[in-house]
Motif scaffolding. Sequence first.
Motif, PDB file in Angstrom:
ATOM      1  N   ALA A 179       0.821  -1.209   0.000  1.00 30.32           N
ATOM      2  CA  ALA A 179       0.000   0.000   0.000  1.00 30.32           C
ATOM      3  C   ALA A 179       0.860   1.265   0.000  1.00 30.32           C
ATOM      4  O   ALA A 179       0.644   2.182  -0.807  1.00 30.32           O
ATOM      5  N   SER A 180       1.852   1.324   0.880  1.00 28.56           N
ATOM      6  CA  SER A 180       2.615   2.560   1.042  1.00 28.56           C
ATOM      7  C   SER A 180       3.500   2.841  -0.166  1.00 28.56           C
ATOM      8  O   SER A 180       3.583   3.988  -0.628  1.00 28.56           O
ATOM      9  N   ASN A 271       4.564   9.569   2.110  1.00 27.06           N
ATOM     10  CA  ASN A 271       3.835   9.838   0.874  1.00 27.06           C
ATOM     11  C   ASN A 271       2.335   9.704   1.066  1.00 27.06           C
ATOM     12  O   ASN A 271       1.552  10.523   0.580  1.00 27.06           O
ATOM     13  N   SER A 272       1.926   8.659   1.762  1.00 23.62           N
ATOM     14  CA  SER A 272       0.498   8.395   1.946  1.00 23.62           C
ATOM     15  C   SER A 272      -0.180   9.508   2.727  1.00 23.62           C
ATOM     16  O   SER A 272      -1.337   9.860   2.456  1.00 23.62           O
ATOM     17  N   ILE A 273       0.524  10.070   3.700  1.00 23.43           N
ATOM     18  CA  ILE A 273      -0.053  11.139   4.520  1.00 23.43           C
ATOM     19  C   ILE A 273      -0.035  12.471   3.784  1.00 23.43           C
ATOM     20  O   ILE A 273      -1.020  13.227   3.788  1.00 23.43           O
ATOM     21  N   ILE A 317      -7.922   9.864  -2.796  1.00 24.13           N
ATOM     22  CA  ILE A 317      -6.657   9.293  -2.355  1.00 24.13           C
ATOM     23  C   ILE A 317      -6.641   9.124  -0.834  1.00 24.13           C
ATOM     24  O   ILE A 317      -6.200   8.089  -0.318  1.00 24.13           O
ATOM     25  N   TYR A 318      -7.137  10.125  -0.116  1.00 28.61           N
ATOM     26  CA  TYR A 318      -7.211  10.031   1.341  1.00 28.61           C
ATOM     27  C   TYR A 318      -8.052   8.820   1.749  1.00 28.61           C
ATOM     28  O   TYR A 318      -7.688   8.068   2.665  1.00 28.61           O
ATOM     29  N   GLY A 319      -9.163   8.612   1.052  1.00 23.68           N
ATOM     30  CA  GLY A 319     -10.009   7.469   1.342  1.00 23.68           C
ATOM     31  C   GLY A 319      -9.316   6.150   1.036  1.00 23.68           C
ATOM     32  O   GLY A 319      -9.456   5.170   1.795  1.00 23.68           O
ATOM     33  N   LEU A 320      -8.572   6.092  -0.067  1.00 24.51           N
ATOM     34  CA  LEU A 320      -7.843   4.873  -0.414  1.00 24.51           C
ATOM     35  C   LEU A 320      -6.787   4.547   0.637  1.00 24.51           C
ATOM     36  O   LEU A 320      -6.612   3.384   1.021  1.00 24.51           O
ATOM     37  N   VAL A 321      -6.106   5.571   1.120  1.00 24.72           N
ATOM     38  CA  VAL A 321      -5.112   5.373   2.174  1.00 24.72           C
ATOM     39  C   VAL A 321      -5.765   4.759   3.407  1.00 24.72           C
ATOM     40  O   VAL A 321      -5.251   3.806   4.007  1.00 24.72           O
ATOM     41  N   GLY A 322      -6.924   5.273   3.795  1.00 27.21           N
ATOM     42  CA  GLY A 322      -7.643   4.715   4.930  1.00 27.21           C
ATOM     43  C   GLY A 322      -8.144   3.305   4.667  1.00 27.21           C
ATOM     44  O   GLY A 322      -8.114   2.444   5.560  1.00 27.21           O
ATOM     45  N   GLN A 323      -8.590   3.050   3.451  1.00 33.81           N
ATOM     46  CA  GLN A 323      -9.091   1.725   3.079  1.00 33.81           C
ATOM     47  C   GLN A 323      -7.988   0.671   3.191  1.00 33.81           C
ATOM     48  O   GLN A 323      -8.274  -0.507   3.476  1.00 33.81           O
ATOM     49  N   MET A 324      -6.755   1.086   2.973  1.00 39.38           N
ATOM     50  CA  MET A 324      -5.629   0.161   3.076  1.00 39.38           C
ATOM     51  C   MET A 324      -4.976   0.205   4.462  1.00 39.38           C
ATOM     52  O   MET A 324      -3.883  -0.343   4.662  1.00 39.38           O
ATOM     53  N   HIS A 325      -5.636   0.865   5.405  1.00 37.36           N
ATOM     54  CA  HIS A 325      -5.220   0.895   6.807  1.00 37.36           C
ATOM     55  C   HIS A 325      -3.817   1.460   7.005  1.00 37.36           C
ATOM     56  O   HIS A 325      -3.070   1.014   7.879  1.00 37.36           O
TER      57      HIS A 325
END
Length: 374
Positions: A179-180, A271-273, A317-325
């Motif tokens: 994910a990251s 990157n994810s944040i 993108i923020y939602g995808l990051v959360g979806q992948m925990h």
Amino acid sequence: MDEFQYTSYAQEVIFAPGALACLNEAVERFGWQRLMLCTNRSLRESGCVASLTAVLGDRLAVIYDRVKPHVQDFQVDEALQLTIENEVDAIIGMGGGSPIGMAKALAPRLAEKRPNPRMPAVVAIPTTYSGSEMTPVYGLTHASQTPPRKVTANDPGSMPRLVIYDPQLSLDLPPEMTASTGINALAHCFEALYSVQRNPLSTSAATNGVHYIARSLLRCYQHGDDLQARTQMLTGSHLAGLSLASVKMGLHHGLCHVLGGTANVPHGIANSIILPHAIRFNADTTAPQLLPAVEAIGIAADHLQPVEAIEMAAQRIYGLVGQMHLPQRLRDAGVQKADLPRIAQIAFQNHTIQNNPKPVRAAHQIEDLLREAW
């Protein structure tokens, strides 16, 4: 984009499931006799090192398998001594951005130590989606400084001469690393699209990279053994790295490097944040350039104002990051609120951030973004 300029590099890319088996033939064709492998313990434990050893045989002269994140300067010194002692003529980086970055950092240093300063070749075998294999850029962390400081270098001689993409090597990549580093690849595409040096090649590669990543990353996270999804994601990662190879990075990646070197945030997590916040920061300047990426991730932008479309992309993108925990806030990655002003001041001195398409004229602009992300 009526005028543009970019540098391309002599590089051979082999992409196929099972491509690792091609390595020995390629090494023989290039004439390399003694190779060093830079990697980490997890790749040894997964069996990837054993697979590479079986392919190269006696050509593999030495293995350095202790590579830490963010390419630590003292480890470069340790590995450099091994390259000298073993008369290495090519250096393999296998793994993510750190092992490949280690190989890229070693090459010019080894050349300096030789009577004939011929640059040793770099071979990259990525097992994550970091994209380092496609660029001459690497980060180096000066661990003895207080606080530690990560700086980037751009050396054409460090560009990997050979890249082996084998999707089978990524089947065991853990979900969080999938994910990251996948979001890292996505960030490469966004930065390439609005780069001050963007060009037709970078724009085309970035747009197609977003297309592949958007359709495969979540599937790879949820079903890591899906070879088709892994192959599509690695294709997207390759295009993302290619898009960034001929352009300058901006605020997003400069800040992520600072968060890594100074606050020890893993690069993919940083990157994810930061990505949604960097997109918002730049939206009023870069929205037209980012519209192809918006459409590639599945947002119909026809009836939206460009800035509105970019906001929807940031939310997606923020939602995808959360979806992948993955962590969505800096506080969740261990960053202390009291450290934000200091991080902002260090980042403001980072030359990469000064290449941002929207000018960053004061440290408080960075601090404001960090507070929003905290």
